[in-house]
Design a protein around this motif. Structure first.
Motif, PDB file in Angstrom:
ATOM      1  N   LEU A  78       7.214  16.524   0.379  1.00  0.00           N
ATOM      2  CA  LEU A  78       5.665  16.349   0.888  1.00  0.00           C
ATOM      3  C   LEU A  78       4.856  16.229  -0.333  1.00  0.00           C
ATOM      4  CD1 LEU A  78       5.833  19.085   3.768  1.00  0.00           C
ATOM      5  CD2 LEU A  78       5.972  16.283   4.062  1.00  0.00           C
ATOM      6  N   GLY A  79       5.019  16.851  -1.332  1.00  0.00           N
ATOM      7  CA  GLY A  79       4.175  17.024  -2.662  1.00  0.00           C
ATOM      8  C   GLY A  79       4.405  15.550  -3.160  1.00  0.00           C
ATOM      9  N   ALA A  80       5.509  15.136  -3.197  1.00  0.00           N
ATOM     10  CA  ALA A  80       5.765  13.644  -3.641  1.00  0.00           C
ATOM     11  C   ALA A  80       5.150  12.535  -3.046  1.00  0.00           C
ATOM     12  CB  ALA A  80       7.136  13.277  -3.828  1.00  0.00           C
ATOM     13  N   PHE A  81       4.957  12.848  -1.394  1.00  0.00           N
ATOM     14  CA  PHE A  81       4.246  12.123  -0.658  1.00  0.00           C
ATOM     15  C   PHE A  81       2.719  12.015  -0.911  1.00  0.00           C
ATOM     16  CE2 PHE A  81       1.601  11.180   3.204  1.00  0.00           C
ATOM     17  CZ  PHE A  81       1.957   9.952   3.187  1.00  0.00           C
ATOM     18  N   PHE A  82       2.316  13.233  -1.163  1.00  0.00           N
ATOM     19  CA  PHE A  82       0.750  13.381  -1.323  1.00  0.00           C
ATOM     20  C   PHE A  82       0.629  12.951  -2.751  1.00  0.00           C
ATOM     21  CE2 PHE A  82      -2.656  16.249  -3.210  1.00  0.00           C
ATOM     22  CZ  PHE A  82      -3.495  15.933  -1.981  1.00  0.00           C
ATOM     23  N   VAL A  83       1.305  13.167  -3.859  1.00  0.00           N
ATOM     24  CA  VAL A  83       0.801  12.447  -5.003  1.00  0.00           C
ATOM     25  C   VAL A  83       0.825  10.719  -4.945  1.00  0.00           C
ATOM     26  CG1 VAL A  83       1.855  11.998  -7.432  1.00  0.00           C
ATOM     27  CG2 VAL A  83       1.504  14.302  -6.312  1.00  0.00           C
ATOM     28  N   PHE A  84       1.812  10.438  -4.385  1.00  0.00           N
ATOM     29  CA  PHE A  84       1.930   8.943  -4.087  1.00  0.00           C
ATOM     30  C   PHE A  84       0.528   8.494  -3.239  1.00  0.00           C
ATOM     31  CE2 PHE A  84       2.963   5.673  -0.647  1.00  0.00           C
ATOM     32  CZ  PHE A  84       3.225   4.636  -1.770  1.00  0.00           C
ATOM     33  N   ALA A  85       0.164   9.269  -2.241  1.00  0.00           N
ATOM     34  CA  ALA A  85      -0.788   8.820  -1.345  1.00  0.00           C
ATOM     35  C   ALA A  85      -2.124   8.824  -2.048  1.00  0.00           C
ATOM     36  CB  ALA A  85      -0.983   9.869  -0.233  1.00  0.00           C
ATOM     37  N   THR A  86      -2.339   9.749  -3.005  1.00  0.00           N
ATOM     38  CA  THR A  86      -3.491   9.851  -3.891  1.00  0.00           C
ATOM     39  C   THR A  86      -3.598   8.680  -4.805  1.00  0.00           C
ATOM     40  OG1 THR A  86      -2.588  11.348  -5.647  1.00  0.00           O
ATOM     41  CG2 THR A  86      -3.875  12.305  -3.522  1.00  0.00           C
ATOM     42  N   ILE A  87      -2.572   8.216  -5.299  1.00  0.00           N
ATOM     43  CA  ILE A  87      -2.325   7.065  -6.332  1.00  0.00           C
ATOM     44  C   ILE A  87      -2.826   5.859  -5.684  1.00  0.00           C
ATOM     45  CG2 ILE A  87      -0.923   5.816  -7.679  1.00  0.00           C
ATOM     46  CD1 ILE A  87       0.845   8.172  -8.187  1.00  0.00           C
ATOM     47  N   VAL A  88      -2.412   5.547  -4.353  1.00  0.00           N
ATOM     48  CA  VAL A  88      -2.869   4.415  -3.525  1.00  0.00           C
ATOM     49  C   VAL A  88      -3.984   4.671  -3.222  1.00  0.00           C
ATOM     50  CG1 VAL A  88      -2.204   3.105  -1.376  1.00  0.00           C
ATOM     51  CG2 VAL A  88      -0.302   4.046  -2.739  1.00  0.00           C
ATOM     52  N   LEU A  89      -4.533   5.906  -2.460  1.00  0.00           N
ATOM     53  CA  LEU A  89      -6.056   5.854  -2.039  1.00  0.00           C
ATOM     54  C   LEU A  89      -6.977   5.911  -3.114  1.00  0.00           C
ATOM     55  CD1 LEU A  89      -5.055   8.600   0.536  1.00  0.00           C
ATOM     56  CD2 LEU A  89      -5.676   6.182   1.052  1.00  0.00           C
ATOM     57  N   ALA A  90      -6.715   6.584  -4.467  1.00  0.00           N
ATOM     58  CA  ALA A  90      -7.888   6.444  -5.295  1.00  0.00           C
ATOM     59  C   ALA A  90      -8.181   5.237  -5.817  1.00  0.00           C
ATOM     60  CB  ALA A  90      -7.274   7.379  -6.442  1.00  0.00           C
ATOM     61  N   GLY A  91      -7.093   4.418  -5.760  1.00  0.00           N
ATOM     62  CA  GLY A  91      -7.612   2.732  -6.164  1.00  0.00           C
ATOM     63  C   GLY A  91      -8.099   1.914  -4.972  1.00  0.00           C
TER      64      GLY A  91
END
Length: 147
Positions: A78-91
């Protein structure tokens, strides 16, 4: 309430968009959000291992680890998904809009987790002030998103 924990939460929360921005920059260098998330988690794992070694924290026994329910081992995913999601969303939507929607989602889920005492939380019954607070945060996310 112990104010040191409030301060700790504020600092941790303030670092979330910083982490997302750093990981977004890493994505730009690596060319892929999954690789950026993997590298971020790898560096985090090394930092935690370094801390454990420096503090000489004993490793838990296998019998202790075996007492955890199967779902308790999914936190890292879940933490890995969160980090991945923030990378996509931030951009795509920027730091403020990303954090507003993440916070709205976190608090909505937290309200249910507390009310039903799920995944190890103590029961904190839903009350109208808590619901109003979450609704105000949702309204704030809508405003941040719109403007």
């Amino acid at each position: 309430m112990k104010w040191i924990y409030v301060l700790f939460a504020l600092v941790a929360g303030a670092l979330m968009p910083v982490q997302a921005g750093i990981n977004l920059r890493l994505r730009g260098s690596l060319g892929d959000p999954v690789w950026a998330a993997a590298v971020s988690f790898g560096v985090g794992t090394l930092a935690l291992l370094g801390y454990l070694l420096a503090t000489r924290t004993p490793a838990p026994s296998l019998s202790m680890a075996a007492t955890a329910p199967a779902w308790a081992w999914t936190g890292g995913a879940l933490g890995a998904f969160f980090v991945f999601a923030t990378i996509v969303l931030a951009g795509q939507i920027g730091a403020t809009t990303m954090m507003a929607w993440l916070l709205a989602g976190q608090l909505t889920a937290a309200l249910a987790l507390d009310h039903f005492g799920l995944v190890g939380y103590q029961v904190h019954t839903v009350s109208w002030p808590r619901v109003v607070g979450v609704c105000l945060l949702l309204a704030g996310a809508v405003l941040v998103n719109k403007y």
